[in-house]
Design an enzyme around this catalytic site. Sequence first.
Site, PDB file in Angstrom:
ATOM      1  CE  LYS A  36      46.847 -45.711 114.597  1.00 40.58           C
ATOM      2  NZ  LYS A  36      45.940 -44.521 113.714  1.00 40.58           N
TER       3      LYS A  36
HETATM    4  C1  LIG Z   1      45.962 -43.965 112.290  1.00 42.49           C
HETATM    5  C2  LIG Z   1      46.030 -42.591 112.371  1.00 42.49           C
HETATM    6  C3  LIG Z   1      44.909 -41.957 111.281  1.00 42.49           C
HETATM    7  C4  LIG Z   1      43.925 -42.810 110.432  1.00 42.49           C
HETATM    8  O1  LIG Z   1      43.125 -43.631 111.433  1.00 42.49           O
HETATM    9  P1  LIG Z   1      42.205 -44.753 110.637  1.00 42.49           P
HETATM   10  O2  LIG Z   1      41.230 -45.101 111.683  1.00 42.49           O
HETATM   11  O3  LIG Z   1      43.003 -46.018 110.227  1.00 42.49           O
HETATM   12  O4  LIG Z   1      41.589 -43.798 109.736  1.00 42.49           O
HETATM   13  C5  LIG Z   1      44.969 -40.669 111.558  1.00 42.49           C
HETATM   14  N1  LIG Z   1      45.764 -39.968 112.088  1.00 42.49           N
HETATM   15  C6  LIG Z   1      46.809 -40.311 112.678  1.00 42.49           C
HETATM   16  C7  LIG Z   1      47.859 -39.662 113.420  1.00 42.49           C
HETATM   17  C8  LIG Z   1      47.069 -41.622 112.839  1.00 42.49           C
HETATM   18  O5  LIG Z   1      48.109 -42.200 113.634  1.00 42.49           O
END
Ligand SMILES: *Cc1c(COP(=O)(O)O)cnc(C)c1O
Length: 381
Positions: free
Chosen positions: A188
């Site tokens: 991210k």
């Molecule tokens: C990555 C992601 C999540 C979950 O994130 P985590 O921190 O891995 O739990 C939720 N929603 C979207 C759109 C994502 O890309």
Amino acid sequence: MIPYGRQDIDADDIAAVEAVLRSDFLTQGPAVPAFEQALAQRVGVPHAVAVSSATAALHLSCLALGLGPGDALWTSPNTFVASANCARYCGADVDFVDIDPRTYNLSVERLAERLVRAERERRLPKIVVVVHFAGQPAPMAEIAALAQHYGFRVIEDAAHALGAEDQQRAIGACTYSDATILSFHPVKIITSGEGGAITTRDTVLAERLSQLRSHGITRDPQQMQGVSDGPWYYEQTALGFHYRLTDLQAALGRSQLCRLDGFLARRRELAARYDRLLDGLPLLRPWQDPQRRSAWHLYVVQLLRHPRPAVFEQLRAAGIGVNVHYIPVHLQPYYRALGFGPGDFPDAEAYYARALTLPLHPRLSDAEQDRVVAALAGALP
Ligand SMILES: *Cc1c(COP(=O)(O)O)cnc(C)c1O
């Protein structure tokens, strides 16, 4: 392999984590509140609550907003499964709203149509989770107007969108939502290893969230139902979870947050470069809404003439870590078993059939990007 996404860790990030390792607290020390404050300040919101993942953030937001059995949560089918699963954790039903074929975000037109029908059938959602896909914000003011009219709550899933702007307003500021959730997974915009956060303007909601992330326990006498027995005393007043972030993670997150502007600048530069370099190939480049500014978590193209499986495999064989975002959530076996199936959300399905995510992350060099483009051009004769 050139990965589609990856973290960028520098010497300052390492020093920040090392300092925690040498300190008295690995968890529940000063780093978590320091990260929360920095995050809240950055996006311009009164409260940020750090948790162990964005999935935990979604779960707690739903619980704190009162979602339960008999309620419904709506979201986009073009997202990671966590955006929908959070409702199931609370015993609520999930439904989806098809996407806007230009932005790949939940379509506000489709949402408006579905709400008219749902009101007639007395099946209005309690919560709508709006996903800012690839980092491009959905039109929040329009969604908020619908929320006000129909009385549902809005959670922004901004796992892709830290640093993005919706009509000059920072995502995370919750101008048009009850809460915004963020992810700090390594692919991210910034990372804490694993981690997530909820931002909100609602003080009561923020207090409920911080209690729920730690077993439903409070040490604040103001929040207790009984009288404190002494300084050791705490009360569990709700069924919470262990969803805390550690100080190690928070220190990394805070250090990464200092680098956010650099990450965003490089992502935007690479996206603009892809736009130039891919011009003329038989594919659809990502459309950008002029009223919004993406954080460019993902650069997704749609193949116009070539079948994706062959192109995907040829690129992977050439060391290009292409990916696909997302398999429509309603087509997952778990959701099919709940009654969903092919044809339910045709725009998300048509998009999925042609979508290909190209590598994009702050450490991607111009030369690596040139390799991606050359391999892609070679796969599209
Ligand atoms: C990555 C992601 C999540 C979950 O994130 P985590 O921190 O891995 O739990 C939720 N929603 C979207 C759109 C994502 O890309």
